[in-house]
Design an enzyme around this catalytic site. Structure first.
Site, PDB file in Angstrom:
ATOM      1  N   CYS A  78      17.562   1.689  20.966  1.00  5.61           N
ATOM      2  CA  CYS A  78      17.925   3.103  21.113  1.00  5.61           C
ATOM      3  C   CYS A  78      19.277   3.426  20.478  1.00  5.61           C
ATOM      4  CB  CYS A  78      17.946   3.487  22.589  1.00  5.61           C
ATOM      5  SG  CYS A  78      16.332   3.295  23.374  1.00  5.61           S
ATOM      6  N   ASP A 123      -1.535   6.775  16.678  1.00  6.32           N
ATOM      7  CA  ASP A 123      -1.890   5.377  16.963  1.00  6.32           C
ATOM      8  C   ASP A 123      -0.951   4.863  18.055  1.00  6.32           C
ATOM      9  OD1 ASP A 123       0.512   5.027  15.712  1.00  6.32           O
ATOM     10  OD2 ASP A 123      -0.185   3.486  14.314  1.00  6.32           O
ATOM     11  N   TRP A 132       0.825  -1.214   0.000  1.00  3.05           N
ATOM     12  CA  TRP A 132       0.000   0.000   0.000  1.00  3.05           C
ATOM     13  C   TRP A 132       0.861   1.267   0.000  1.00  3.05           C
ATOM     14  CZ3 TRP A 132      -0.498  -4.026   3.503  1.00  3.05           C
ATOM     15  CH2 TRP A 132       0.156  -3.864   4.712  1.00  3.05           C
ATOM     16  N   TYR A 184      -7.863   9.289  13.928  1.00  9.15           N
ATOM     17  CA  TYR A 184      -6.594   8.715  13.480  1.00  9.15           C
ATOM     18  C   TYR A 184      -6.657   8.329  11.994  1.00  9.15           C
ATOM     19  CZ  TYR A 184      -3.302   5.313  12.033  1.00  9.15           C
ATOM     20  OH  TYR A 184      -2.372   4.665  11.263  1.00  9.15           O
ATOM     21  N   CYS A 234      15.937  12.411  22.538  1.00 12.81           N
ATOM     22  CA  CYS A 234      14.982  11.604  23.312  1.00 12.81           C
ATOM     23  C   CYS A 234      15.204  11.758  24.817  1.00 12.81           C
ATOM     24  CB  CYS A 234      15.105  10.131  22.901  1.00 12.81           C
ATOM     25  SG  CYS A 234      13.971   9.074  23.811  1.00 12.81           S
ATOM     26  N   GLU A 244      -5.325   0.931   6.187  1.00 16.12           N
ATOM     27  CA  GLU A 244      -5.390   1.495   7.538  1.00 16.12           C
ATOM     28  C   GLU A 244      -6.436   0.783   8.392  1.00 16.12           C
ATOM     29  OE1 GLU A 244      -3.546   3.500   9.190  1.00 16.12           O
ATOM     30  OE2 GLU A 244      -2.198   3.943   7.544  1.00 16.12           O
ATOM     31  N   CYS A 265      11.540   1.805  17.976  1.00 14.71           N
ATOM     32  CA  CYS A 265      11.044   2.170  19.308  1.00 14.71           C
ATOM     33  C   CYS A 265       9.918   1.205  19.692  1.00 14.71           C
ATOM     34  CB  CYS A 265      10.552   3.621  19.291  1.00 14.71           C
ATOM     35  SG  CYS A 265      10.308   4.287  20.946  1.00 14.71           S
TER      36      CYS A 265
END
Ligand code: SF4
Length: 372
Positions: A223, A153, A39, A135, A232, A52, A216
């Protein structure tokens, strides 16, 4: 580890310059690390909308074959608006949360009636469609039309909570409003940039989701390779493992069902679940809920004739929301004169073409010798 609330971490939103630097880092990272998903090869709002909705509650690798099959069968708004209920449910079979697919068809019919079949471009018009919340409207408008509309989300929530060390529960009204405001700052910053890189809003929103999905992650985030680690706060203040703060988990509830496979030559006795309940309109074998610790199952099995001393033909364990369900399946017989009360006789070929609930599809596959 020091709780974020007491660590002196600022609760103010970051300045425009910091946001702009994070946006640039995310866009650079996304340009070389984005997954090649089907997509993502299109700007067709219909195709992006389908992806979605399917991706809600479902992993990408599961969605890919469903999306491809759907797009082959129902390639546009007209075909979805005019499709039969059986077809849309069959194409959705196994994805769960079937209200989504019924809402999609209602939305397609709304687009045909009020937008002459053209997918609307304005956020408010997209939001007004059946089954589309803030959303999804934000995702469609940014990904398909490159509008600066925010998205929030689970992946984006996790990234933002960690980036800015937000220790409040993101479901709380105030924290949720702050997260939406941050998400909007990001996508507006992407839109404002003087550099003329195509699709910046689209790519920025996707980069936030992609970072949450690939780097994440909920557990063991990477990290050390994160493109935004120097910005961060959770990384800087050693708070990564505490965030996001999602509160206490709901305790799971055990439930137990007996299901009965009744066969007459090449026909099975099956029934369709009524509309308006979980898995409404999907098919299943006759079944009955019993107490989790019930030992005497013969009463529950009435009027099905089963050998209650035999072990079940198969046992399926599955989860729906907070329920952990065990389905014990028995071969059974039933007097012909009462069979109609419990379902309809359908041939094997008919049964294969109908949309079953996931648990009962597994029963059927076990019966027909198909592993799934
Ligand atoms: Fe997430 Fe770690 Fe990157 Fe912070 S540094 S955004 S916690 S992956």
């Amino acid at each position: 580890m020091q709780p974020a609330k007491k660590s002196g971490i600022s609760r103010r939103n970051p300045d425009i310059k910091t946001i702009s630097q994070i946006v640039d880092a995310l866009l650079d990272w996304f340009s070389t690390n984005a997954r090649d998903l089907p997509w993502r090869r299109t700007r067709d709002p219909y195709a992006i909308w389908v992806s979605e909705i399917m991706l809600q509650q479902t992993q990408v690798k599961t969605v890919i074959p469903y999306w491809q099959r759907w797009m082959r069968a129902l390639p546009d708004i007209v075909s979805l608006g005019n499709a039969s209920s059986e077809i849309i449910h069959k194409l959705w079979e196994g994805l769960g949360y079937y209200t989504r697919v019924r809402n999609m068809q209602k939305a397609a019919q709304m687009i045909l009636q009020t937008h002459t079949g053209k997918f609307p471009e304005k956020f408010d018009e997209v939001l007004a469609l059946s089954g589309i919340g803030p959303y999804t409207a934000g995702a469609i408008c940014s990904i398909a039309f490159n509008h600066p509309t925010a998205i929030l989300d689970g992946n984006v929530i996790r990234v933002l909570c960690r980036l800015f060390c937000i220790s409040e529960n993101p479901r709380d009204k105030e924290a949720n409003a702050r997260l939406w405001a941050l998400a909007l700052m990001f996508v507006e910053s992407a839109a404002d940039e003087a550099r003329h890189i195509a699709n910046r809003c689209s790519h920025l929103n996707q980069s936030l989701m992609e970072l949450g999905a690939l780097v994440c992650t909920p557990r063991q985030p990477q990290c050390t390779i994160c493109p935004v680690k120097k910005h961060c706060l959770a990384f800087r203040f050693n708070q990564v493992d505490c965030l996001p703060n999602l509160g206490k988990r709901t305790i799971a509830t055990e439930r137990r069902f007996l299901a009965f496979v009744v066969q007459d030559k090449n026909k099975f006795l099956i029934r369709q679940r009524p509309e308006g309940i979980v898995n409404g309109k999907l098919w299943e074998f006759p079944n009955h809920e019993i107490a989790v610790k019930e030992k005497n199952i013969s009463k529950a099995a009435e009027p099905f004739e089963i050998n209650v001393r035999s072990t079940p033909f198969c046992q399926i364990k599955h989860s729906i929301t907070r329920y952990r369900i065990t389905l014990e399946v028995f071969h059974a017989q039933i007097a012909p004169k009462v069979a109609f009360q419990f379902g309809q006789w359908r041939t094997v070929d008919e049964v294969k073409s109908l949309a079953f609930t996931s648990a009962h599809r597994k029963v059927l596959n076990a019966l027909l010798g198909k592993a799934k």
